[in-house]
Design a protein around this motif. Structure first.
Motif, PDB file in Angstrom:
ATOM      1  N   GLU A 116       0.824  -1.201   0.000  1.00  0.00           N
ATOM      2  CA  GLU A 116       0.000   0.000   0.000  1.00  0.00           C
ATOM      3  C   GLU A 116       0.863   1.258   0.000  1.00  0.00           C
ATOM      4  OE1 GLU A 116      -3.159   0.204  -0.449  1.00  0.00           O
ATOM      5  OE2 GLU A 116      -3.374  -1.974  -0.554  1.00  0.00           O
ATOM      6  N   GLU A 117       1.944   1.235   0.743  1.00  0.00           N
ATOM      7  CA  GLU A 117       2.836   2.386   0.753  1.00  0.00           C
ATOM      8  C   GLU A 117       3.533   2.556  -0.583  1.00  0.00           C
ATOM      9  OE1 GLU A 117       5.300   1.434   4.028  1.00  0.00           O
ATOM     10  OE2 GLU A 117       4.018   2.394   5.514  1.00  0.00           O
ATOM     11  N   VAL A 121       3.477   5.912  -2.876  1.00  0.00           N
ATOM     12  CA  VAL A 121       4.673   6.616  -3.341  1.00  0.00           C
ATOM     13  C   VAL A 121       4.657   6.757  -4.861  1.00  0.00           C
ATOM     14  CG1 VAL A 121       7.187   6.488  -3.499  1.00  0.00           C
ATOM     15  CG2 VAL A 121       6.050   5.946  -1.350  1.00  0.00           C
ATOM     16  N   LEU A 122       4.258   5.714  -5.566  1.00  0.00           N
ATOM     17  CA  LEU A 122       4.179   5.795  -7.019  1.00  0.00           C
ATOM     18  C   LEU A 122       3.185   6.860  -7.457  1.00  0.00           C
ATOM     19  CD1 LEU A 122       4.232   1.998  -7.996  1.00  0.00           C
ATOM     20  CD2 LEU A 122       6.105   3.633  -8.151  1.00  0.00           C
ATOM     21  N   LYS A 123       2.063   6.934  -6.779  1.00  0.00           N
ATOM     22  CA  LYS A 123       1.068   7.946  -7.123  1.00  0.00           C
ATOM     23  C   LYS A 123       1.543   9.336  -6.743  1.00  0.00           C
ATOM     24  CE  LYS A 123      -3.813   9.111  -6.474  1.00  0.00           C
ATOM     25  NZ  LYS A 123      -5.089   8.730  -5.808  1.00  0.00           N
ATOM     26  N   GLN A 124       2.257   9.430  -5.653  1.00  0.00           N
ATOM     27  CA  GLN A 124       2.745  10.727  -5.186  1.00  0.00           C
ATOM     28  C   GLN A 124       3.735  11.329  -6.179  1.00  0.00           C
ATOM     29  OE1 GLN A 124       5.141  10.436  -1.684  1.00  0.00           O
ATOM     30  NE2 GLN A 124       4.767  12.555  -1.081  1.00  0.00           N
ATOM     31  N   HIS A 125       4.600  10.505  -6.717  1.00  0.00           N
ATOM     32  CA  HIS A 125       5.617  10.972  -7.660  1.00  0.00           C
ATOM     33  C   HIS A 125       5.188  10.808  -9.115  1.00  0.00           C
ATOM     34  CE1 HIS A 125       8.739  11.700  -4.646  1.00  0.00           C
ATOM     35  NE2 HIS A 125       8.266  10.639  -4.019  1.00  0.00           N
ATOM     36  N   PRO A 160       5.572  -1.773  -8.695  1.00  0.00           N
ATOM     37  CA  PRO A 160       6.860  -2.192  -8.112  1.00  0.00           C
ATOM     38  C   PRO A 160       7.209  -1.337  -6.913  1.00  0.00           C
ATOM     39  CG  PRO A 160       7.228  -0.917 -10.100  1.00  0.00           C
ATOM     40  CD  PRO A 160       5.744  -1.119 -10.000  1.00  0.00           C
ATOM     41  N   HIS A 161       7.953  -1.911  -5.991  1.00  0.00           N
ATOM     42  CA  HIS A 161       8.380  -1.163  -4.819  1.00  0.00           C
ATOM     43  C   HIS A 161       9.474  -0.187  -5.231  1.00  0.00           C
ATOM     44  CE1 HIS A 161       6.834  -4.190  -1.576  1.00  0.00           C
ATOM     45  NE2 HIS A 161       5.950  -3.965  -2.537  1.00  0.00           N
ATOM     46  N   PRO A 162       9.261   1.103  -5.070  1.00  0.00           N
ATOM     47  CA  PRO A 162      10.236   2.086  -5.564  1.00  0.00           C
ATOM     48  C   PRO A 162      11.523   2.076  -4.749  1.00  0.00           C
ATOM     49  CG  PRO A 162       8.509   3.181  -4.326  1.00  0.00           C
ATOM     50  CD  PRO A 162       8.100   1.749  -4.434  1.00  0.00           C
ATOM     51  N   LEU A 163      12.588   2.564  -5.385  1.00  0.00           N
ATOM     52  CA  LEU A 163      13.885   2.700  -4.726  1.00  0.00           C
ATOM     53  C   LEU A 163      13.943   4.054  -4.036  1.00  0.00           C
ATOM     54  CD1 LEU A 163      16.801   1.568  -4.331  1.00  0.00           C
ATOM     55  CD2 LEU A 163      17.417   2.849  -6.390  1.00  0.00           C
TER      56      LEU A 163
END
Length: 712
Positions: A116-117, A121-125, A160-163
């Motif tokens: 979920e996080e 983060v993907l949506k935020q950026h 995908p889980h961002p770096l």
């Protein structure tokens, strides 16, 4: 040295009207490299620390950055940047966790964020990841318009889980300690948006990073990454985003396979020599001490030894009649233009059929140009010569049309079918993922766009001269254009003519004619390299060029871009103005001068400017595009857009003199009036006529001195 004082030394400013100081890309400290800052009132991501919070300012003293008109103070110390994963863990658990021992590189460490996080983060950026080649089961009941209604197939989204930090690449993806140290030495700590989304996809192809809802095929080789198509704004760090996974895979294969000889394992294609050289330099910085060789392919090199060299190896006593053999490429990563590599692969005298046998990675930088009809034959010719079934293809650009996307999908499918027929076994289909940062085909948000109507070519030249003297800019006109800056023209002839007109506009005290230069494809490689080097050092303030430098070239200290001739497409405008405002730097200015002849072709430029203003949310309506102008501009048909992109404005080309001489005379770059040029032409014709008459009289006088031979 202050260029503003030198260029405006004869202008007396009144009290209270001193020139306002603006933040420019060549001055001040570099901000954190983020294109889309977090929104303060976003409720879904309340657990996460805002990007850039409690972080020290990013110093511009790092190697590789440019400092025009100033002395750079280099520093070897780097501030420690806290990882976002640690920040999330601290907030969730109520305090910092004791330091744990780092796991070995063979055991990747999972990211601290949850699914979920990761979505937040993907949506935020503004990162959108999509699977372009889903199976039938994955696309079932995914049609737009509801059930039972026909519509366009909707492709599934991945998460995908961002770096979050570059220091997590070693523990999470297992990159080498030397490669991680090089990244730290270059000052890379916080990844940009494109690096945040692309590195997890390319460094780890497991399903936990591509999304649990889209499982990968069991036949997919985990050592190979999926095919990736990335669309990200200019200056967002795409080169490092594809270079790190490329070097990591090459280094891993070298240690695993233990090749006794160095062979080409990866190819990076770029449209221009300048971009090829830039990618090579960036690759060599990252590969320092890793044992991976990055080489730029040049004319005169060979992919394999010539037949003469092979015969000499068998008979060492035979002399060398040629006096020297071409250099044989011995590299792990080969960076070149598609035309040069394609010609070497099809050389009749020295064919290199097996030169690409070990290639498993193909990168197309500025892919929309490489797959355009201008480079398509050469690019696809190189692509189809690669025979490894584990080939991973990645395409990168700031603009990517739907036709290029469909062409890439069909090319991968045709290449896989052709290889299956040759090997007589089915080649497994790898996932084809698309990553979009922000909006597709949009300009960067930290650049101020200006459209200036100049009526005629003489008006454009006058307006450009006014831009060279920023002290004369009236108040309320927005940020002024300060050197260094680029000037783009449509053709080479117009670039040379404009350079001749502006050659003496910079005073001798400021450097004179040495501060302005022209760069185009007709110059030799040595001359082009010299101009690029002088411009990067700050010796050249104004560089006039064609679209040769519109793509990929990283000038971090460019304060502005001037479109003396309007670009032929919206993609060309995005790439031109992307030469300023690199890596999150603010204060860049993009000026487009247009005349009466440009109005029918200005709609695509105005649309990009309007979209950039809408994304930015600018309140200064007078500084940019006004709505009445956008409504009044005529629309171009699809055929007219294609003709404009292919040929440009005919009156500004050399052959335009034959089709429309009157329009060609009006499009001439000159500050002289028509009657002045006519008087000069009349004077020139009179001089030539006088010379011819003098020659005729000389011949007649010489004939009078000869003896009369009679009438026979």
């Amino acid at each position: 040295m202050d260029p503003l004082k030198l260029l405006s030394r004869s202008t007396r400013l009144r009290a209270g009207r001193q020139h306002a100081q603006h933040t420019t890309p060549s001055s001040g400290d570099r901000a954190q490299p983020k294109l889309f800052p977090p929104v303060e009132d976003t409720p879904k991501i309340s657990k996460k620390r805002k990007r850039g919070e409690n972080m020290p300012p990013f110093s511009d003293d790092q190697p590789g950055c440019l400092d025009f008109f100033g002395v750079a103070v280099k520093s070897n110390t780097r501030p420690a940047v806290e990882s976002k994963q640690d920040a999330v863990q601290d907030r969730e658990e109520g305090g910092p966790e004791p330091e744990k021992s780092r796991a070995p590189s063979s055991a990747p460490v999972l990211p601290a964020t949850t699914d979920e996080e990761a979505r937040a983060v993907l949506k935020q950026h503004k990162l959108k990841v999509t699977l372009l080649n889903p199976t039938s089961s994955q696309t079932k009941q995914r049609r737009k318009g509801g059930s039972g209604r026909s519509g366009k197939m909707e492709r599934p989204a991945l998460h995908p889980h961002p770096l979050m930090s570059f220091k997590d690449t070693r523990g999470r993806f297992g990159i080498s300690s030397r490669l991680a140290a090089n990244l730290n030495e270059q000052g890379y700590s916080v990844p940009t948006e494109v690096q945040m989304g692309a590195l997890p996809i390319l460094l780890d192809a497991s399903e936990q990073y591509l999304g649990h809802d889209i499982p990968l095929s069991a036949e997919t080789d985990r050592r190979s990454s999926p095919n990736l198509l990335t669309v990200a704004p200019t200056g967002s760090g795409k080169t490092l985003a594809f270079m790190i996974p490329l070097l990591h895979r090459v280094q891993s294969r070298r240690h695993r396979d233990q090749h006794p000889t160095r062979t080409v394992c990866a190819i990076v294609l770029a449209p221009t020599k300048e971009l090829v050289g830039q990618i090579t330099n960036e690759g060599r910085k990252v590969t320092k001490g890793t044992g991976v060789s990055v080489t730029q392919l040049r004319k005169g090199m060979r992919l394999r030894p010539t037949r003469l060299s092979e015969s000499k190896a068998k008979d060492t006593s035979s002399p060398n009649p040629t006096g020297g053999e071409p250099t044989v490429v011995k590299a792990d990563v080969l960076i070149c233009t598609p035309g040069l590599l394609h010609s070497m692969l099809n050389d009749e005298h020295n064919p290199a059929q097996d030169a690409l046998a070990d290639v498993r990675d193909l990168v197309l930088d500025e892919a929309d140009v490489l797959l355009d009809p201008l480079f398509r034959e050469q690019t696809l010719g190189v692509w189809h010569r690669i025979v490894s079934p584990r080939l991973s293809v990645s395409l990168w650009s700031a603009t990517m049309g739907s036709n290029i996307e469909e062409l890439a999908i069909s090319t991968i499918k045709d290449w896989r079918e052709k290889l299956s027929m040759q090997n007589r076994e089915t080649v497994p289909e790898a996932p084809f993922v698309r990553l979009v940062v922000g909006l597709k085909d949009s300009a960067v948000l930290n650049v101020e766009h200006k459209l200036i109507y100049a009526a005629t070519e003489q008006g454009k030249l006058m307006g450009l001269r006014q831009l060279l003297h920023p002290a004369s800019t009236p108040q309320g006109a927005g940020a002024s254009l300060l050197p260094p800056f680029l000037i783009f023209t449509q053709t080479i002839e117009r670039a040379v003519a404009l350079h001749s007109e502006l050659l003496y506009d910079i005073p001798a005290e400021a450097g004179g004619i040495g501060r302005i230069a022209v760069l185009h494809a007709d110059l030799s490689d040595t001359a082009r390299d010299s101009v690029m080097t002088r411009f990067r050092k700050g010796e050249i303030w104004v560089l006039i060029t064609t679209d040769l430098l519109s793509r990929g070239i990283d000038f971090r200290g460019i304060n502005g871009v001037v479109n003396y001739d309007i670009p032929t497409s919206s993609a060309a405008y995005v790439h031109r103005v992307g030469r300023t405002g690199r890596a999150g730097r603010g204060g860049g200015v993009a000026v487009t001068l247009y005349s009466k002849d440009d109005i029918p072709y200005l709609k695509h430029v105005a649309n990009v400017v309007a979209m950039a203003q809408k994304q930015e949310g600018s309140s200064n309506k007078d500084a940019g595009l006004q709505q009445w102008l956008l409504d009044a501009l005529p629309k171009l048909s699809k055929q007219e857009k294609h003709t404009l992109k292919k040929r440009g404005i005919e009156s500004r080309k050399s052959r335009g003199k034959d089709t429309n001489p009157r329009a060609a005379r009006g499009a001439r770059i000159s500050s002289k009036a028509g009657f002045v040029r006519q008087a000069e032409n009349n004077h020139r014709g009179a001089v030539l006529g006088s010379q011819r008459r003098a020659q005729a009289e000389a011949l007649s006088d010489a004939g009078d001195d000869t003896e009369f031979a009679g009438f026979d």
